[in-house]
Design a protein around this motif. Sequence first.
Motif, PDB file in Angstrom:
ATOM      1  N   ALA A 213     -27.484 -39.222   7.186  1.00  0.00           N
ATOM      2  CA  ALA A 213     -27.062 -38.222   6.205  1.00  0.00           C
ATOM      3  C   ALA A 213     -25.662 -37.722   6.527  1.00  0.00           C
ATOM      4  O   ALA A 213     -24.851 -37.478   5.628  1.00  0.00           O
ATOM      5  CB  ALA A 213     -28.052 -37.069   6.172  1.00  0.00           C
ATOM      6  N   GLY A 214     -25.350 -37.603   7.811  1.00  0.00           N
ATOM      7  CA  GLY A 214     -24.025 -37.151   8.205  1.00  0.00           C
ATOM      8  C   GLY A 214     -22.930 -38.151   7.905  1.00  0.00           C
ATOM      9  O   GLY A 214     -21.744 -37.797   7.868  1.00  0.00           O
ATOM     10  N   LEU A 215     -23.312 -39.412   7.669  1.00  0.00           N
ATOM     11  CA  LEU A 215     -22.341 -40.455   7.337  1.00  0.00           C
ATOM     12  C   LEU A 215     -22.187 -40.642   5.830  1.00  0.00           C
ATOM     13  O   LEU A 215     -21.478 -41.546   5.390  1.00  0.00           O
ATOM     14  CB  LEU A 215     -22.761 -41.776   7.999  1.00  0.00           C
ATOM     15  N   ASP A 216     -22.844 -39.791   5.036  1.00  0.00           N
ATOM     16  CA  ASP A 216     -22.665 -39.754   3.583  1.00  0.00           C
ATOM     17  C   ASP A 216     -22.990 -41.079   2.907  1.00  0.00           C
ATOM     18  O   ASP A 216     -22.146 -41.685   2.243  1.00  0.00           O
ATOM     19  CB  ASP A 216     -21.223 -39.346   3.254  1.00  0.00           C
ATOM     20  N   PRO A 217     -24.229 -41.573   3.044  1.00  0.00           N
ATOM     21  CA  PRO A 217     -24.559 -42.854   2.415  1.00  0.00           C
ATOM     22  C   PRO A 217     -24.598 -42.753   0.896  1.00  0.00           C
ATOM     23  O   PRO A 217     -25.213 -41.854   0.336  1.00  0.00           O
ATOM     24  CB  PRO A 217     -25.943 -43.180   2.977  1.00  0.00           C
ATOM     25  N   ARG A 218     -23.924 -43.683   0.251  1.00  0.00           N
ATOM     26  CA  ARG A 218     -23.943 -43.762  -1.210  1.00  0.00           C
ATOM     27  C   ARG A 218     -24.827 -44.909  -1.693  1.00  0.00           C
ATOM     28  O   ARG A 218     -25.393 -44.840  -2.782  1.00  0.00           O
ATOM     29  CB  ARG A 218     -22.517 -43.955  -1.743  1.00  0.00           C
ATOM     30  N   ARG A 219     -24.924 -45.969  -0.884  1.00  0.00           N
ATOM     31  CA  ARG A 219     -25.786 -47.096  -1.227  1.00  0.00           C
ATOM     32  C   ARG A 219     -26.445 -47.567   0.063  1.00  0.00           C
ATOM     33  O   ARG A 219     -25.804 -47.600   1.119  1.00  0.00           O
ATOM     34  CB  ARG A 219     -24.997 -48.252  -1.859  1.00  0.00           C
ATOM     35  N   VAL A 220     -27.716 -47.947  -0.031  1.00  0.00           N
ATOM     36  CA  VAL A 220     -28.435 -48.482   1.116  1.00  0.00           C
ATOM     37  C   VAL A 220     -29.094 -49.792   0.679  1.00  0.00           C
ATOM     38  O   VAL A 220     -29.820 -49.827  -0.321  1.00  0.00           O
ATOM     39  CB  VAL A 220     -29.492 -47.489   1.647  1.00  0.00           C
ATOM     40  N   CYS A 221     -28.813 -50.849   1.430  1.00  0.00           N
ATOM     41  CA  CYS A 221     -29.291 -52.197   1.107  1.00  0.00           C
ATOM     42  C   CYS A 221     -30.264 -52.653   2.192  1.00  0.00           C
ATOM     43  O   CYS A 221     -30.119 -52.289   3.366  1.00  0.00           O
ATOM     44  CB  CYS A 221     -28.119 -53.168   1.029  1.00  0.00           C
ATOM     45  N   PHE A 222     -31.199 -53.503   1.821  1.00  0.00           N
ATOM     46  CA  PHE A 222     -32.312 -53.851   2.692  1.00  0.00           C
ATOM     47  C   PHE A 222     -32.440 -55.364   2.860  1.00  0.00           C
ATOM     48  O   PHE A 222     -31.962 -56.138   2.034  1.00  0.00           O
ATOM     49  CB  PHE A 222     -33.611 -53.266   2.130  1.00  0.00           C
ATOM     50  N   ALA A 223     -33.126 -55.750   3.931  1.00  0.00           N
ATOM     51  CA  ALA A 223     -33.316 -57.173   4.223  1.00  0.00           C
ATOM     52  C   ALA A 223     -34.377 -57.800   3.334  1.00  0.00           C
ATOM     53  O   ALA A 223     -34.276 -58.979   2.980  1.00  0.00           O
ATOM     54  CB  ALA A 223     -33.684 -57.363   5.698  1.00  0.00           C
ATOM     55  N   HIS A 224     -35.409 -57.020   2.976  1.00  0.00           N
ATOM     56  CA  HIS A 224     -36.560 -57.592   2.279  1.00  0.00           C
ATOM     57  C   HIS A 224     -36.833 -56.934   0.931  1.00  0.00           C
ATOM     58  O   HIS A 224     -37.973 -56.892   0.471  1.00  0.00           O
ATOM     59  CB  HIS A 224     -37.805 -57.505   3.171  1.00  0.00           C
ATOM     60  N   SER A 231     -27.354 -42.980  -4.132  1.00  0.00           N
ATOM     61  CA  SER A 231     -27.384 -41.526  -4.229  1.00  0.00           C
ATOM     62  C   SER A 231     -26.994 -41.099  -5.637  1.00  0.00           C
ATOM     63  O   SER A 231     -26.371 -41.840  -6.387  1.00  0.00           O
ATOM     64  CB  SER A 231     -26.428 -40.904  -3.210  1.00  0.00           C
ATOM     65  N   ALA A 232     -27.376 -39.872  -5.975  1.00  0.00           N
ATOM     66  CA  ALA A 232     -26.984 -39.312  -7.271  1.00  0.00           C
ATOM     67  C   ALA A 232     -25.480 -39.090  -7.290  1.00  0.00           C
ATOM     68  O   ALA A 232     -24.862 -38.807  -6.261  1.00  0.00           O
ATOM     69  CB  ALA A 232     -27.717 -38.008  -7.516  1.00  0.00           C
ATOM     70  N   PRO A 233     -24.840 -39.208  -8.444  1.00  0.00           N
ATOM     71  CA  PRO A 233     -23.391 -38.959  -8.527  1.00  0.00           C
ATOM     72  C   PRO A 233     -23.038 -37.549  -8.084  1.00  0.00           C
ATOM     73  O   PRO A 233     -23.785 -36.602  -8.326  1.00  0.00           O
ATOM     74  CB  PRO A 233     -23.083 -39.166 -10.021  1.00  0.00           C
TER      75      PRO A 233
END
Length: 241
Positions: A213-224, A231-233
């Motif tokens: 959260a402290g790194l401000d994630p906007r998109r998170v992608c997964f292996a499977h 995130s919301a705009p």
Amino acid sequence: MGARTQIRRLDLGYFVRPATETGGPEPRVEPVHAYLVRHAQGTLLFDTGIGDAGPATEARYRPRRQDLRDALATVGVGLSDLTLVVNCHLHFDHCGGNPLLPGTPLLVQAAELAAARRGGYTAEALVDFPGARYEELHGEAEVWPGVRIVPTPGHTDGHQSLVVTRPDGAVVLAGQAYDSASEFGAARLARRAAHDGVAPPLPAYRPWLDRLAGLDPRRVCFAHDDAVWESAPDVHRPPPP
């Protein structure tokens, strides 16, 4: 830096997770993704696909592989173009292409490599192969400016994710930190509720979500999972260049 960093998802095949592992009445077909990061300082590959872990594993998961060399070729990259490899962890479906990369630095948490070498954890031939060149990490590490490895234990004790900072926020390559975007989203909301002071009981969430959260994630992608968490705009954030 961030504007010049590119991320491409690679299709490395799929496997069939048996019903005994899905928590439901049916098996589930799951993709296997790797991610290519092109940065001013080099080209990084996050995970390398499905290896051969022996007849019992083949029968259990029925994998269908996309050759790593062919997948890289779809984005104009060859094995010799890779500067670094980061494995989220060393199970057979994440490090299967590592033996194709002798001499290329493989960044892994020391705890993960130690577990893989104790036996009964993964396919040993995928871990210690001729020319294997591991760089062991003990926690968080900055790979290049704006590219950071963050420990995300849970699926394995030594699991790690890659965070790529961009002008519009960070992209997290989460590997198998969570199995799906919906699971990640649910955990993030559990954290939000806890931080908002909602009275218990609340679902537990993994402590490293505070760091992400402290790194401000906007998109998170997964292996499977083909789905991507977004995130919301933020009305206060300028649009990306």
